[in-house]
Design an enzyme around this catalytic site. Sequence first.
Site, PDB file in Angstrom:
ATOM      1  N   ASP A 178     -18.856 -29.723 -28.070  1.00  0.00           N
ATOM      2  CA  ASP A 178     -20.043 -30.967 -28.390  1.00  0.00           C
ATOM      3  C   ASP A 178     -20.446 -30.604 -29.643  1.00  0.00           C
ATOM      4  OD1 ASP A 178     -20.565 -31.428 -25.488  1.00  0.00           O
ATOM      5  OD2 ASP A 178     -19.066 -29.257 -25.250  1.00  0.00           O
ATOM      6  N   ASP A 202     -21.267 -26.123 -35.132  1.00  0.00           N
ATOM      7  CA  ASP A 202     -22.594 -27.058 -35.292  1.00  0.00           C
ATOM      8  C   ASP A 202     -23.987 -26.756 -34.860  1.00  0.00           C
ATOM      9  OD1 ASP A 202     -21.615 -27.791 -32.518  1.00  0.00           O
ATOM     10  OD2 ASP A 202     -23.394 -29.029 -32.651  1.00  0.00           O
ATOM     11  N   ASP A 231     -15.692 -25.896 -32.180  1.00  0.00           N
ATOM     12  CA  ASP A 231     -16.229 -26.096 -31.584  1.00  0.00           C
ATOM     13  C   ASP A 231     -16.430 -27.644 -30.264  1.00  0.00           C
ATOM     14  OD1 ASP A 231     -18.733 -25.531 -29.151  1.00  0.00           O
ATOM     15  OD2 ASP A 231     -19.491 -27.060 -30.887  1.00  0.00           O
TER      16      ASP A 231
END
Length: 235
Positions: free
Chosen positions: A25, A182, A23
């Site tokens: 960000d 996250d 991922d």
Amino acid sequence: MSQAVMRTARWRPPQPVGAVLFDLDGTLADTAPDLAAAVNRMRVRRGRDALPLELLRPVASHGARGLLRVGMDVGPEHPDFEGLKREFLDEYERALAVHTRLFDGASSLLDALERAGVAWGVVTNKVMRFAAPVLEGLGLAARAGVLVGGDTTPHPKPHPAPLLEACRRLQVPAHRAVYVGDDLRDVQAARAAGMPAIAARYGYLGDGEPIERWGADEIIDHLEELVTLLHIKPS
């Protein structure tokens, strides 16, 4: 014994690992400062005080919806939401690679993957309009084996389509790839794609369920842990 150690004892990564997908960000790069700055410019324009980064950082992975909810007190149901969203995206596009940086350990991890001949790429819900220039600003555009944005496939995460598209482009079966993220959506997408999921405790995480309840195969506190965890060795 830590949660991460307990999970490591039960889980074994695919051998050899065909690809590592990240991922963007909150996982590979700390983009929150530029995202928060865009919201704060909107606030200041309206005579409101800027908010501290610590207040906006947890919702950075949720994009405009999360940042406008915290920064401007509006949600998608608000009549002004779409206009504020367009304003926010324009603000962000004008300065999206000013304070954004790779997380600690990212550079050495990517170097290790490349030395070992392991493909890596980025799968993000950030649309390509923003994802591509952010990757360019980080100096990774030419290195990433694939970049799949939130508008690359008909469905963003937690749908598995973006992860499966990344595997298709890399010519790596999903079960031989690993996804690192996250957010709970990242784990859900990996599960739906039949791919091992690693959750990044150092990331933004949001305000939902604790990371230990996401059902990830492993939880890491630092990106460099992946070198040992995935048994990355020079080819």
